[in-house]
Design a protein around this motif. Structure first.
Motif, PDB file in Angstrom:
ATOM      1  N   LEU A 146       0.832  -1.198   0.000  1.00 22.36           N
ATOM      2  CA  LEU A 146       0.000   0.000   0.000  1.00 22.36           C
ATOM      3  C   LEU A 146       0.866   1.247   0.000  1.00 22.36           C
ATOM      4  CD1 LEU A 146      -2.722  -0.942   2.643  1.00 22.36           C
ATOM      5  CD2 LEU A 146      -2.968  -0.933   0.166  1.00 22.36           C
ATOM      6  N   ASP A 147       0.425   2.266  -0.734  1.00 20.05           N
ATOM      7  CA  ASP A 147       1.118   3.542  -0.737  1.00 20.05           C
ATOM      8  C   ASP A 147       0.374   4.441   0.236  1.00 20.05           C
ATOM      9  OD1 ASP A 147       1.748   6.122  -3.235  1.00 20.05           O
ATOM     10  OD2 ASP A 147       2.497   5.841  -1.211  1.00 20.05           O
ATOM     11  N   LEU A 148       0.899   4.572   1.438  1.00 22.05           N
ATOM     12  CA  LEU A 148       0.191   5.298   2.486  1.00 22.05           C
ATOM     13  C   LEU A 148       0.572   6.770   2.586  1.00 22.05           C
ATOM     14  CD1 LEU A 148       0.358   2.542   5.250  1.00 22.05           C
ATOM     15  CD2 LEU A 148      -1.509   3.026   3.660  1.00 22.05           C
ATOM     16  N   SER A 149       1.554   7.211   1.798  1.00 24.82           N
ATOM     17  CA  SER A 149       1.963   8.614   1.872  1.00 24.82           C
ATOM     18  C   SER A 149       1.014   9.492   1.061  1.00 24.82           C
ATOM     19  CB  SER A 149       3.395   8.782   1.371  1.00 24.82           C
ATOM     20  OG  SER A 149       3.467   8.388   0.027  1.00 24.82           O
ATOM     21  N   LEU A 150       0.889  10.719   1.465  1.00 24.70           N
ATOM     22  CA  LEU A 150       0.036  11.659   0.761  1.00 24.70           C
ATOM     23  C   LEU A 150       0.682  12.103  -0.538  1.00 24.70           C
ATOM     24  CD1 LEU A 150      -1.094  13.876   3.759  1.00 24.70           C
ATOM     25  CD2 LEU A 150      -2.453  12.177   2.540  1.00 24.70           C
ATOM     26  N   SER A 151      -0.139  12.337  -1.527  1.00 25.25           N
ATOM     27  CA  SER A 151       0.339  12.736  -2.849  1.00 25.25           C
ATOM     28  C   SER A 151       1.175  14.003  -2.814  1.00 25.25           C
ATOM     29  CB  SER A 151      -0.857  12.965  -3.774  1.00 25.25           C
ATOM     30  OG  SER A 151      -1.595  11.787  -3.880  1.00 25.25           O
ATOM     31  N   TYR A 152       0.887  14.874  -1.883  1.00 23.17           N
ATOM     32  CA  TYR A 152       1.542  16.173  -1.846  1.00 23.17           C
ATOM     33  C   TYR A 152       2.938  16.110  -1.246  1.00 23.17           C
ATOM     34  CZ  TYR A 152      -3.289  17.086  -2.665  1.00 23.17           C
ATOM     35  OH  TYR A 152      -4.536  17.041  -3.197  1.00 23.17           O
ATOM     36  N   TYR A 153       3.332  14.945  -0.778  1.00 22.84           N
ATOM     37  CA  TYR A 153       4.652  14.791  -0.184  1.00 22.84           C
ATOM     38  C   TYR A 153       5.574  13.992  -1.094  1.00 22.84           C
ATOM     39  CZ  TYR A 153       2.542  16.966   3.763  1.00 22.84           C
ATOM     40  OH  TYR A 153       1.907  17.877   4.558  1.00 22.84           O
ATOM     41  N   LYS A 154       5.246  13.988  -2.376  1.00 25.34           N
ATOM     42  CA  LYS A 154       6.094  13.362  -3.379  1.00 25.34           C
ATOM     43  C   LYS A 154       6.483  14.433  -4.391  1.00 25.34           C
ATOM     44  CE  LYS A 154       4.378   8.738  -2.715  1.00 25.34           C
ATOM     45  NZ  LYS A 154       4.001   7.488  -3.360  1.00 25.34           N
ATOM     46  N   GLU A 155       7.652  14.278  -4.997  1.00 23.85           N
ATOM     47  CA  GLU A 155       8.195  15.314  -5.875  1.00 23.85           C
ATOM     48  C   GLU A 155       7.391  15.520  -7.160  1.00 23.85           C
ATOM     49  OE1 GLU A 155      12.505  15.264  -6.477  1.00 23.85           O
ATOM     50  OE2 GLU A 155      12.578  13.867  -4.798  1.00 23.85           O
ATOM     51  N   ILE A 156       6.856  14.433  -7.714  1.00 27.09           N
ATOM     52  CA  ILE A 156       6.118  14.522  -8.972  1.00 27.09           C
ATOM     53  C   ILE A 156       4.706  13.993  -8.763  1.00 27.09           C
ATOM     54  CG2 ILE A 156       5.972  13.735 -11.373  1.00 27.09           C
ATOM     55  CD1 ILE A 156       9.026  13.409 -11.337  1.00 27.09           C
ATOM     56  N   MET A 157       3.730  14.766  -9.201  1.00 23.79           N
ATOM     57  CA  MET A 157       2.333  14.336  -9.163  1.00 23.79           C
ATOM     58  C   MET A 157       1.847  14.180 -10.604  1.00 23.79           C
ATOM     59  SD  MET A 157      -1.122  16.273  -7.813  1.00 23.79           S
ATOM     60  CE  MET A 157      -0.582  16.378  -6.111  1.00 23.79           C
ATOM     61  N   VAL A 158       1.358  12.984 -10.938  1.00 28.96           N
ATOM     62  CA  VAL A 158       0.702  12.762 -12.219  1.00 28.96           C
ATOM     63  C   VAL A 158      -0.789  12.841 -11.931  1.00 28.96           C
ATOM     64  CG1 VAL A 158       0.385  11.224 -14.181  1.00 28.96           C
ATOM     65  CG2 VAL A 158       2.600  11.293 -13.013  1.00 28.96           C
ATOM     66  N   LEU A 159      -1.434  13.849 -12.489  1.00 30.90           N
ATOM     67  CA  LEU A 159      -2.833  14.170 -12.191  1.00 30.90           C
ATOM     68  C   LEU A 159      -3.703  13.830 -13.394  1.00 30.90           C
ATOM     69  CD1 LEU A 159      -4.801  15.554 -10.164  1.00 30.90           C
ATOM     70  CD2 LEU A 159      -4.222  17.709 -11.286  1.00 30.90           C
ATOM     71  N   ALA A 160      -4.501  12.776 -13.248  1.00 32.30           N
ATOM     72  CA  ALA A 160      -5.388  12.339 -14.330  1.00 32.30           C
ATOM     73  C   ALA A 160      -6.735  13.029 -14.196  1.00 32.30           C
ATOM     74  CB  ALA A 160      -5.569  10.825 -14.283  1.00 32.30           C
ATOM     75  N   GLU A 179       2.463  25.386   1.164  1.00 30.50           N
ATOM     76  CA  GLU A 179       3.909  25.555   1.313  1.00 30.50           C
ATOM     77  C   GLU A 179       4.591  24.321   1.906  1.00 30.50           C
ATOM     78  OE1 GLU A 179       1.547  26.970   4.620  1.00 30.50           O
ATOM     79  OE2 GLU A 179       1.656  27.790   2.614  1.00 30.50           O
ATOM     80  N   ASN A 180       3.831  23.411   2.473  1.00 32.63           N
ATOM     81  CA  ASN A 180       4.416  22.179   3.019  1.00 32.63           C
ATOM     82  C   ASN A 180       4.493  21.054   1.988  1.00 32.63           C
ATOM     83  OD1 ASN A 180       4.722  23.223   5.669  1.00 32.63           O
ATOM     84  ND2 ASN A 180       2.523  22.975   5.955  1.00 32.63           N
ATOM     85  N   SER A 181       3.889  21.262   0.846  1.00 32.82           N
ATOM     86  CA  SER A 181       3.911  20.244  -0.203  1.00 32.82           C
ATOM     87  C   SER A 181       5.330  20.082  -0.733  1.00 32.82           C
ATOM     88  CB  SER A 181       2.998  20.645  -1.363  1.00 32.82           C
ATOM     89  OG  SER A 181       1.687  20.808  -0.918  1.00 32.82           O
ATOM     90  N   GLU A 182       5.698  18.855  -0.995  1.00 31.12           N
ATOM     91  CA  GLU A 182       7.023  18.590  -1.554  1.00 31.12           C
ATOM     92  C   GLU A 182       6.971  18.447  -3.068  1.00 31.12           C
ATOM     93  OE1 GLU A 182       9.177  15.568   0.562  1.00 31.12           O
ATOM     94  OE2 GLU A 182       8.496  16.370   2.487  1.00 31.12           O
ATOM     95  N   THR A 183       5.799  18.585  -3.642  1.00 34.75           N
ATOM     96  CA  THR A 183       5.645  18.462  -5.086  1.00 34.75           C
ATOM     97  C   THR A 183       6.401  19.588  -5.785  1.00 34.75           C
ATOM     98  OG1 THR A 183       3.482  17.446  -4.777  1.00 34.75           O
ATOM     99  CG2 THR A 183       3.959  18.344  -6.958  1.00 34.75           C
ATOM    100  N   LYS A 184       7.175  19.211  -6.804  1.00 38.99           N
ATOM    101  CA  LYS A 184       7.923  20.182  -7.595  1.00 38.99           C
ATOM    102  C   LYS A 184       7.466  20.190  -9.049  1.00 38.99           C
ATOM    103  CE  LYS A 184      12.128  19.966  -4.773  1.00 38.99           C
ATOM    104  NZ  LYS A 184      11.381  19.727  -3.590  1.00 38.99           N
ATOM    105  N   LYS A 185       6.779  19.124  -9.452  1.00 41.10           N
ATOM    106  CA  LYS A 185       6.307  19.032 -10.831  1.00 41.10           C
ATOM    107  C   LYS A 185       4.939  18.350 -10.845  1.00 41.10           C
ATOM    108  CE  LYS A 185       8.945  17.780 -14.290  1.00 41.10           C
ATOM    109  NZ  LYS A 185       9.761  16.994 -15.237  1.00 41.10           N
TER     110      LYS A 185
END
Length: 181
Positions: free
Chosen positions: A13-27, A77-83
């Protein structure tokens, strides 16, 4: 009675929040309306092809047809997403199934007021979030041939189905060429 998953299931299971990953692929899209489901098919293939290491820094988010703005509104501002890589169908008068890659500066004007979801009213939210948090943005758009709404059609047209692998390949290259943003 609900049973808790066993240890092997928890590891997958991927239990981490989407906003704490560097890249978000948004469908964005709806699998119930023929070609509008393009992005969901892309996400499903990516889910199968991403390595365990890539899953550590890439989130796959199915925002559906009505929730992309809500997903973006949760960025802060706490999101780690960069792309952010947005995947959706487009109507640019291209050949059905043709892929077009757009960057933030090439999105329609944020003052655009037509409320058709494929005419990108989302562009204002995308621009604002990317500017506010200094995010890189790519849009993987696929020219639709047929959107069946309000009729339910679960299959993609042949042309758009043929573009799924091209979109997946482009996204994987983007991810793999930018491992450390």
């Amino acid at each position: 009675m609900n049973k808790l998953p066993n240890t092997e299931e928890i590891d997958e299971l991927d239990l981490s929040l989407s906003y704490y990953k560097e890249i978000m692929v948004l469908a964005c899209g709806n699998i119930l309306f023929a070609d509008d489901g393009f992005s969901v098919h892309v996400l499903e293939k990516l889910q199968d092809l991403l390595t365990k290491e890539e899953r550590e820094f890439v989130s796959l988010v199915d925002a559906g047809a009505g929730a992309p703005q809500q997903v973006l509104s949760l960025m802060d501002e706490n999101s780690e997403t960069k792309k952010i890589i947005v995947v959706d169908i487009i109507d640019y008068g291209l050949n059905p199934g043709e892929i077009k890659i757009l960057e933030k500066e090439y999105l329609p004007d944020p003052e655009h007021t037509k409320l058709d979801i494929h005419d990108w009213p989302l562009s204002r939210a995308l621009r604002e979030v990317c500017d506010k948090y200094d995010l890189e943005l790519k849009v993987v758009g696929c020219q639709a041939k047929y959107v069946s709404e309000p009729d339910v059609v679960l299959e993609l047209t042949e042309e758009v189905a043929g573009a799924v692998d091209d979109a997946v390949e482009w996204i994987l290259n983007e991810i793999r060429n930018n491992k450390k943003l």
